[in-house]
Design a protein around this motif. Structure first.
Motif, PDB file in Angstrom:
ATOM      1  N   CYS A  46       0.806  -1.125   0.007  1.00 60.25           N
ATOM      2  CA  CYS A  46       0.178   0.088   0.346  1.00 60.25           C
ATOM      3  C   CYS A  46       0.686   1.252   0.157  1.00 60.25           C
ATOM      4  O   CYS A  46       1.798   1.329   0.564  1.00 60.25           O
ATOM      5  CB  CYS A  46      -0.888   0.246   1.038  1.00 60.25           C
ATOM      6  SG  CYS A  46      -2.130  -1.020   1.401  1.00 60.25           S
ATOM      7  N   LYS A  57      -0.674  -6.168   5.091  1.00 61.53           N
ATOM      8  CA  LYS A  57       0.065  -4.721   4.541  1.00 61.53           C
ATOM      9  C   LYS A  57       1.127  -4.270   4.844  1.00 61.53           C
ATOM     10  O   LYS A  57       1.822  -4.776   5.759  1.00 61.53           O
ATOM     11  CB  LYS A  57      -1.238  -3.630   4.231  1.00 61.53           C
ATOM     12  CG  LYS A  57      -1.493  -3.750   5.319  1.00 61.53           C
ATOM     13  CD  LYS A  57      -2.767  -2.743   5.686  1.00 61.53           C
ATOM     14  CE  LYS A  57      -3.322  -2.189   7.277  1.00 61.53           C
ATOM     15  NZ  LYS A  57      -3.418  -2.508   8.221  1.00 61.53           N
ATOM     16  N   THR A  98      -3.255  -3.173  -2.076  1.00 57.05           N
ATOM     17  CA  THR A  98      -2.978  -2.576  -3.105  1.00 57.05           C
ATOM     18  C   THR A  98      -3.051  -3.111  -4.044  1.00 57.05           C
ATOM     19  O   THR A  98      -1.857  -2.747  -5.208  1.00 57.05           O
ATOM     20  CB  THR A  98      -2.940  -1.004  -3.016  1.00 57.05           C
ATOM     21  OG1 THR A  98      -3.480  -0.271  -1.437  1.00 57.05           O
ATOM     22  CG2 THR A  98      -3.447  -0.345  -4.210  1.00 57.05           C
ATOM     23  N   LEU A 127      -9.378  -2.683  -5.996  1.00 59.36           N
ATOM     24  CA  LEU A 127      -8.504  -1.018  -5.992  1.00 59.36           C
ATOM     25  C   LEU A 127      -9.101  -0.307  -5.542  1.00 59.36           C
ATOM     26  O   LEU A 127      -9.720  -0.266  -4.961  1.00 59.36           O
ATOM     27  CB  LEU A 127      -9.435  -1.174  -8.116  1.00 59.36           C
ATOM     28  CG  LEU A 127      -8.647  -1.043  -8.703  1.00 59.36           C
ATOM     29  CD1 LEU A 127      -9.672  -1.325 -10.460  1.00 59.36           C
ATOM     30  CD2 LEU A 127      -7.510  -1.245  -9.129  1.00 59.36           C
ATOM     31  N   HIS A 128      -8.249   0.584  -4.830  1.00 62.34           N
ATOM     32  CA  HIS A 128      -8.243   1.502  -4.071  1.00 62.34           C
ATOM     33  C   HIS A 128      -8.862   3.014  -5.498  1.00 62.34           C
ATOM     34  O   HIS A 128      -8.502   3.054  -6.693  1.00 62.34           O
ATOM     35  CB  HIS A 128      -6.736   2.590  -4.364  1.00 62.34           C
ATOM     36  CG  HIS A 128      -6.763   3.064  -3.207  1.00 62.34           C
ATOM     37  ND1 HIS A 128      -7.293   4.710  -3.096  1.00 62.34           N
ATOM     38  CD2 HIS A 128      -6.841   3.648  -0.983  1.00 62.34           C
ATOM     39  CE1 HIS A 128      -7.194   5.486  -1.983  1.00 62.34           C
ATOM     40  NE2 HIS A 128      -6.622   5.013  -0.937  1.00 62.34           N
ATOM     41  N   ASP A 131      -6.521   4.843  -7.823  1.00 61.94           N
ATOM     42  CA  ASP A 131      -6.232   3.692  -8.724  1.00 61.94           C
ATOM     43  C   ASP A 131      -7.220   3.810  -9.788  1.00 61.94           C
ATOM     44  O   ASP A 131      -6.903   3.788 -11.163  1.00 61.94           O
ATOM     45  CB  ASP A 131      -5.694   2.443  -8.188  1.00 61.94           C
ATOM     46  CG  ASP A 131      -4.634   2.825  -7.471  1.00 61.94           C
ATOM     47  OD1 ASP A 131      -3.814   3.304  -6.926  1.00 61.94           O
ATOM     48  OD2 ASP A 131      -4.480   1.625  -6.355  1.00 61.94           O
TER      49      ASP A 131
END
Length: 417
Positions: A46, A57, A98, A127-128, A131
């Protein structure tokens, strides 16, 4: 919470034996004859770390990410080569983290998967919102991705601030989705945040569906003990009211309920990596569920890379199921879809569902938690809430404890749940 889950486990498994996970694992995974097999791949990187997120993460580093992807591809080949014939699988999901941070290599990863597996129901990527841009979406389409899930959480500034998230540029996001369409566009929202009202949630749901989503997941906020989130949990009565209001509103709008917390504007729009009879997981923290075992990979990126580079599977813990334990696991996650079909249960276990759990099903029907028609047990609104309520106990008693240990130790010897 532990008392409730322990008593439930002992009753449903007809045993006082707890779930025991150990560091011993099979070097060859027995998945050749598993039906309904899905695949999951974890990308843990991330740009920054959200304090409410419990998943495995780490902050993105280009060099480490490159090494990790190399190891990931090697793990896929290690497991895939264990079965000579190419296996048909239902689906492939990329979670994180991510995954977009590794977008340039997703095609390579999918290529490695396709050397050993044939994916029949599509490929999904989380997806973030930042993005969601035309160039990246085109890269995903070219790699073979058919479904995307956008972690919006909320479109309202007050909740974005609570969650430590930035604003979502809805016009830009919507325009990108219109230019590069996908079979399923899911948007994740969180409910049961402090002070959140049905009006707040209705606004978020409407914004999601009007800006490109054909599927919405409204997940409850869960206060994991190992996260740094300062947010307090919402009271049970408020949660139940919100979940009922969300459900009623979505059904009135004509959306199909595809699970406890998900709704779609098109019946074919689905996004879930959990409701699979069996699945193989690749990458750090990825879980594998087979007929007689559950296993989970190490949460340490460095240790994951080191294990795979040495030619060893990165398994951290394995649970060997008793038959009743596997049945309970099957029923818990199948019920996430809000329905259990007796024929599917008998096909999987070779015994009738009512012979094993007729008493419990009858009690649930009397309490107004489920209805039954032609061998299909369907949750009522009341049943869906109590599933959600128990799922919170399950998460904090089992997942929270296991993940908490795995975040501290790469390869613990034993964990008892």
């Amino acid at each position: 919470m532990g008392i409730i889950t322990n008593l439930t486990r002992m009753w449903l498994t007809r045993s006082v034996k707890p779930f025991v996970l150990t560091g011993e694992f099979d070097r060859t995974l027995p998945y050749e004859d598993c039906q309904g097999l899905g695949l999951y791949i974890h990308i843990p990187f991330c740009r920054s770390l959200c304090n409410f997120c419990p998943y495995c993460k780490t902050v993105y580093d280009a060099g480490l990410c490159g090494r990790y992807i190399d190891a990931l591809i090697r793990e896929i080949h290690m497991v895939g080569a264990q079965v000579k014939a190419k296996r048909e699988v239902t689906s492939l999901y990329f979670g994180g983290g991510t995954p977009a941070l590794a977008a340039g290599r997703l095609g390579e990863i999918i290529g490695a998967v396709e050397e050993h597996f044939t994916v029949t129901q599509g490929i999904g990527v989380e997806l973030h919102p930042d993005d969601v841009a035309v160039p990246l979406l085109r890269t995903l389409k070219e790699a073979g991705v058919t479904k995307i899930s956008i972690g919006a959480q909320s479109f309202q500034e007050k909740y974005q601030t609570l969650l430590g998230r930035g604003a979502v540029d809805l016009p830009t996001l919507s325009a990108a989705l219109e230019r590069v369409p996908f079979e399923t566009v899911s948007m994740d929202l969180i409910f049961a945040l402090p002070g959140q009202t049905f009006r707040d949630l209705r606004t978020d749901i409407d914004l999601a569906f009007s800006h490109g989503a054909n599927h919405v997941a409204v997940y409850p906020f869960i206060d994991f003990t190992f996260t740094a989130s300062p947010l307090p949990a919402m009271a049970k009565g408020e949660k139940r009211k919100l979940l009922d209001q969300i459900t009623s509103y979505c059904l009135e709008r004509g959306y199909a309920r595809t699970s406890i917390w998900t709704f779609s504007s098109r019946a074919e729009a689905r996004y879930s990596s959990m409701t699979r009879d069996n699945f193989l997981g690749f990458g750090c923290s990825a879980a594998t569920l087979l007929r007689e075992q559950f296993k989970i990979n190490t949460f340490s990126v460095e240790e994951y890379c080191g294990r795979v580079e040495s030619g060893t599977l990165p398994t951290s813990l394995t649970l060997r199921f008793s038959l009743r334990q596997r049945m309970v696991y099957y029923l818990f996650w199948t019920a996430y879809s809000t329905r259990v079909d007796e024929r599917d249960f008998q096909r999987f276990f070779g015994v009738p569902l009512r012979r094993m759990y007729g008493l419990e099903l009858g009690g649930a029907r009397l309490l107004g938690l489920v209805t039954e028609e032609d061998g299909v047990w369907q949750m009522t609104l009341r049943g869906a809430f109590f599933y959600h309520y128990y799922e919170n106990f399950y998460t904090l008693s089992y997942i929270d404890k296991m993940w908490g240990v795995l975040r501290r130790e790469a390869f613990p010897e034993r964990v008892t749940l």
